[in-house]
Design a protein around this motif. Structure first.
Motif, mmCIF file in Angstrom:
data_model
loop_
_atom_site.group_PDB
_atom_site.id
_atom_site.type_symbol
_atom_site.label_atom_id
_atom_site.label_comp_id
_atom_site.label_asym_id
_atom_site.label_seq_id
_atom_site.Cartn_x
_atom_site.Cartn_y
_atom_site.Cartn_z
ATOM 1 N N VAL A 218 -5.964 -1.046 3.854
ATOM 2 C CA VAL A 218 -6.232 -0.274 5.074
ATOM 3 C C VAL A 218 -7.667 -0.476 5.527
ATOM 4 C CG1 VAL A 218 -6.350 2.044 6.058
ATOM 5 C CG2 VAL A 218 -4.480 1.444 4.514
ATOM 6 N N GLU A 219 -8.585 -0.424 4.587
ATOM 7 C CA GLU A 219 -10.002 -0.595 4.934
ATOM 8 C C GLU A 219 -10.279 -1.999 5.456
ATOM 9 O OE1 GLU A 219 -11.608 2.553 1.517
ATOM 10 O OE2 GLU A 219 -11.610 0.390 1.149
ATOM 11 N N ILE A 220 -9.653 -3.000 4.857
ATOM 12 C CA ILE A 220 -9.848 -4.378 5.326
ATOM 13 C C ILE A 220 -9.307 -4.537 6.742
ATOM 14 C CG2 ILE A 220 -9.227 -6.790 4.935
ATOM 15 C CD1 ILE A 220 -9.121 -6.183 1.946
ATOM 16 N N MET A 221 -8.108 -4.015 6.972
ATOM 17 C CA MET A 221 -7.501 -4.158 8.299
ATOM 18 C C MET A 221 -8.286 -3.418 9.371
ATOM 19 S SD MET A 221 -3.364 -4.190 8.297
ATOM 20 C CE MET A 221 -3.491 -3.958 10.052
ATOM 21 N N ILE A 222 -8.676 -2.177 9.101
ATOM 22 C CA ILE A 222 -9.409 -1.403 10.101
ATOM 23 C C ILE A 222 -10.742 -2.061 10.425
ATOM 24 C CG2 ILE A 222 -10.555 0.805 10.559
ATOM 25 C CD1 ILE A 222 -8.395 2.193 8.992
ATOM 26 N N THR A 279 -0.204 -12.976 8.831
ATOM 27 C CA THR A 279 0.340 -12.861 7.479
ATOM 28 C C THR A 279 1.570 -13.740 7.280
ATOM 29 O OG1 THR A 279 1.726 -10.959 8.100
ATOM 30 C CG2 THR A 279 -0.504 -10.505 7.283
ATOM 31 N N PHE A 280 2.145 -14.254 8.362
ATOM 32 C CA PHE A 280 3.296 -15.157 8.252
ATOM 33 C C PHE A 280 2.877 -16.620 8.165
ATOM 34 C CE2 PHE A 280 5.105 -11.399 10.318
ATOM 35 C CZ PHE A 280 6.271 -11.216 9.595
ATOM 36 N N THR A 281 1.587 -16.902 8.255
ATOM 37 C CA THR A 281 1.116 -18.285 8.291
ATOM 38 C C THR A 281 0.071 -18.520 7.206
ATOM 39 O OG1 THR A 281 -0.629 -17.751 9.897
ATOM 40 C CG2 THR A 281 1.516 -18.397 10.777
ATOM 41 N N ARG A 282 -0.199 -19.814 6.968
ATOM 42 C CA ARG A 282 -1.177 -20.183 5.944
ATOM 43 C C ARG A 282 -2.375 -20.934 6.516
ATOM 44 N NH1 ARG A 282 -0.569 -17.351 1.611
ATOM 45 N NH2 ARG A 282 -1.778 -18.954 0.491
ATOM 46 N N ARG A 365 2.964 -5.810 6.016
ATOM 47 C CA ARG A 365 2.962 -7.265 5.842
ATOM 48 C C ARG A 365 1.683 -7.742 5.159
ATOM 49 N NH1 ARG A 365 6.081 -10.845 4.918
ATOM 50 N NH2 ARG A 365 4.332 -12.219 5.472
ATOM 51 N N PHE A 366 0.549 -7.144 5.499
ATOM 52 C CA PHE A 366 -0.731 -7.545 4.919
ATOM 53 C C PHE A 366 -0.743 -7.297 3.411
ATOM 54 C CE2 PHE A 366 -5.278 -6.985 3.974
ATOM 55 C CZ PHE A 366 -5.793 -8.127 4.560
ATOM 56 N N ARG A 367 -0.199 -6.161 2.993
ATOM 57 C CA ARG A 367 -0.148 -5.849 1.564
ATOM 58 C C ARG A 367 0.735 -6.843 0.816
ATOM 59 N NH1 ARG A 367 0.454 0.713 2.308
ATOM 60 N NH2 ARG A 367 -1.772 1.217 2.045
ATOM 61 N N ALA A 369 1.523 -9.990 1.818
ATOM 62 C CA ALA A 369 0.950 -11.329 1.855
ATOM 63 C C ALA A 369 -0.257 -11.480 0.949
ATOM 64 C CB ALA A 369 0.580 -11.700 3.310
ATOM 65 N N MET A 370 -1.065 -10.419 0.851
ATOM 66 C CA MET A 370 -2.301 -10.506 0.070
ATOM 67 C C MET A 370 -2.118 -10.006 -1.342
ATOM 68 S SD MET A 370 -4.111 -11.970 2.204
ATOM 69 C CE MET A 370 -4.107 -12.270 3.964
ATOM 70 N N GLY A 371 -1.012 -9.378 -1.626
ATOM 71 C CA GLY A 371 -0.792 -8.855 -2.970
ATOM 72 C C GLY A 371 -1.757 -7.763 -3.334
ATOM 73 N N THR A 372 -2.119 -6.946 -2.353
ATOM 74 C CA THR A 372 -3.088 -5.865 -2.595
ATOM 75 C C THR A 372 -2.423 -4.532 -2.337
ATOM 76 O OG1 THR A 372 -5.289 -5.040 -2.047
ATOM 77 C CG2 THR A 372 -3.948 -5.878 -0.226
ATOM 78 N N ARG A 373 -3.177 -3.478 -2.581
ATOM 79 C CA ARG A 373 -2.608 -2.134 -2.431
ATOM 80 C C ARG A 373 -2.906 -1.544 -1.068
ATOM 81 N NH1 ARG A 373 -7.342 -2.066 -5.074
ATOM 82 N NH2 ARG A 373 -8.883 -0.427 -4.661
#
Length: 373
Positions: A218-222, A279-282, A365-367, A369-373
Motif C-alpha cells: 500500500v505504501e509503495i503504491m500510494i 503488473t501484467f507485464t515484465r 495485482r501488485f501484491r 506480482a511482487m510477492g509482498t504483503r
C-alpha cells in the motif's frame, strides 16, 4: 505518522528517479507544450479555406452572383470548370466541393419552377464536407432570395432568429481543442508514467530493495500515485497557463484551483489503473503494447472528441465506468462554463469511487506480482 513518512520519502525518491530519466522528462515536456500547441492550432474543425469549383451552365446574372458569394475565410476563390471536368477534379482531390448551376437556372427561378442546383461533395474530408455543405446551402438560398426580392433575405419576414453563442462566441475551434488536448494528455501520461514507474523499478533491480525494506505494498503504491500525479498536475497547470492561455490566447474563465482538485482525483484512479496494467507485464515494450488499447478507448470514447450522447446507448452506459468520461465533463464545466463545486461535485464523487475500485484491484495485482504483503 510512520506510514506517512514512508510514503513521503518513497514519493520523493520516485520524483528524483523520474527527473533522472531524460526520455520520460522529454516526453512530459513535449506532451504538455509542443503537442498541445500544434494540435490546438493545427486541427481545424470549422470550415476554413475550403476548395470549391463551380460549373456555370447558365452564365446569367444570378449565376454570377452565386459565383461571387463564396468568399474567404470560409472558401478559397472558386474555380470555374467545365461539366466534363467534374469527375476528374473530384477523383484527384483538387476540390472538396463542385457546384453545378444548370442551364436556364435564372429563368426557371423567375418563373417559380424550383430548379435544382447540384452540389458534389468529396466526403473523404468528412468534417469539412459536413460543415461546408450546410454553408453552401445557406449561401445559395440567401443569394436566390436576394435576387428575387432585391433586398435582404429576411426583409418582411414574420420572425427572425437571433443566435447567442455562450462560452465560445466566435466558435473558435482552438479554444476547444487546446483545453481538450491538455485533458487528453493527462489521461495518456497518467497511465504511462505510473506504469513506467513500476517497470523502471523492476528493470533497474531496485524493486528487490523495496521488497526487503519494512514497507508495505500500500505504501509503495500510494507513493508512486502521489508522486507521478503531482508531476502531471504541475505540468498540466503550467501548460494551461503558458501554452493555452498565453501562447494560444484562450481565455481561462474557470477556477484553476478547482480544476487542479478534479485532476488530482482523476489521477488517483488512472494512475492506479496504470500500476495495475504494469503488473501484467515484465518490460516497457510489453507495457506499451498493453496500454495502447486502454489509452485509445479512454481517449476516443471519453467525450472529448465526439459527444457521448451520439454514441450507442449500451456504450454510453459502459463508459460511465470510465473515470475519463467524468473528468472530461468536469473539465468542460469548470474551464469553459466556470461551474462551481456545488454543480460538479457528483463528477468528483464518481471519479473518487471509481478510483477506489481501481486502487483495490491494482493493490491486489501488485501484491501477487511482487510477492509482498
Amino acid at each position: 505518522m510512520r506510514a506517512l513518512l514512508i510514503i513521503l520519502r518513497l514519493g520523493i525518491k520516485e520524483i528524483y528517479s523520474l527527473a533522472r530519466d531524460p526520455v520520460l522528462m522529454g516526453l512530459i515536456i513535449y506532451t504538455f507544450s509542443v503537442s498541445v500547441y500544434t494540435v490546438a492550432d493545427g486541427v481545424e474543425t470549422e470550415l476554413r479555406d475550403a476548395a470549391i469549383a463551380i460549373v456555370d451552365e447558365d452564365d446569367s446574372v444570378l449565376s454570377h452572383r452565386l459565383r461571387g458569394a463564396f468568399l474567404p475565410p470560409y472558401f478559397k476563390p472558386p474555380a470555374i470548370i467545365g461539366i466534363a471536368d467534374v469527375d476528374k477534379v473530384l477523383d484527384s482531390g483538387s476540390y472538396t466541393f463542385v457546384l453545378d448551376i444548370p442551364a436556364n437556372f435564372e429563368m426557371d427561378v423567375q418563373r417559380g419552377r424550383l430548379p435544382a442546383v447540384q452540389l458534389n461533395v468529396d466526403a473523404t474530408a468528412m468534417t469539412i464536407a459536413g460543415n461546408g455543405a450546410g454553408y453552401i446551402s445557406s449561401i445559395v438560398n440567401q443569394e436566390v432570395a436576394r435576387f428575387m426580392s432585391r433586398a435582404e433575405p429576411d426583409a418582411g419576414a414574420a420572425a427572425a432568429l437571433q443566435i447567442r453563442v455562450k462560452y465560445n462566441p466566435n466558435l473558435e475551434a482552438v479554444w476547444f481543442n487546446a483545453v481538450m488536448e491538455v485533458v487528453n494528455n493527462i489521461i495518456v501520461m497518467a497511465v504511462i508514467l505510473s506504469g513506467a514507474a513500476v517497470i523502471r523499478e523492476r528493470e533497474h533491480g531496485t524493486i528487490e530493495h523495496l521488497l526487503v525494506m519494512p514497507v508495505t505494498a500500500v505504501e509503495i503504491m500510494i507513493s508512486k500515485i502521489w508522486a507521478n500525479g503531482l508531476v502531471i498536475v504541475t505540468a498540466a497547470l503550467l501548460s494551461l497557463e503558458l501554452v493555452v492561455h498565453r501562447g494560444l490566447g484562450v481565455p481561462l474563465t474557470g477556477s484553476i484551483p478547482l480544476f487542479a482538485l478534479g485532476a488530482s482525483v482523476f489521477l488517483f484512479s488512472v494512475t492506479a489503473l496504470g500500476v495495475m496494467l504494469s503488473t501484467f507485464t515484465r518490460s516497457m515494450p510489453q507495457f506499451a503494447l498493453l496500454s495502447i488499447p486502454v489509452i485509445v478507448v479512454l481517449h476516443l470514447l471519453s467525450g472529448s472528441q465526439t459527444p457521448l450522447e451520439s454514441m450507442p446507448k449500451t456504450l454510453q452506459w459502459i463508459m460511465q465506468l470510465s473515470p475519463a468520461t467524468h473528468f472530461v465533463r468536469f473539465s468542460q464545466a469548470v474551464i469553459y462554463r466556470d461551474a462551481p463545486i456545488t454543480v460538479i461535485w457528483p463528477e468528483l464523487a464518481i471519479m473518487f469511487v471509481i478510483g477506489c475500485l481501481f486502487f483495490m484491484m491494482a493493490l491486489s495485482r501488485f501484491r501477487i506480482a511482487m510477492g509482498t504483503r
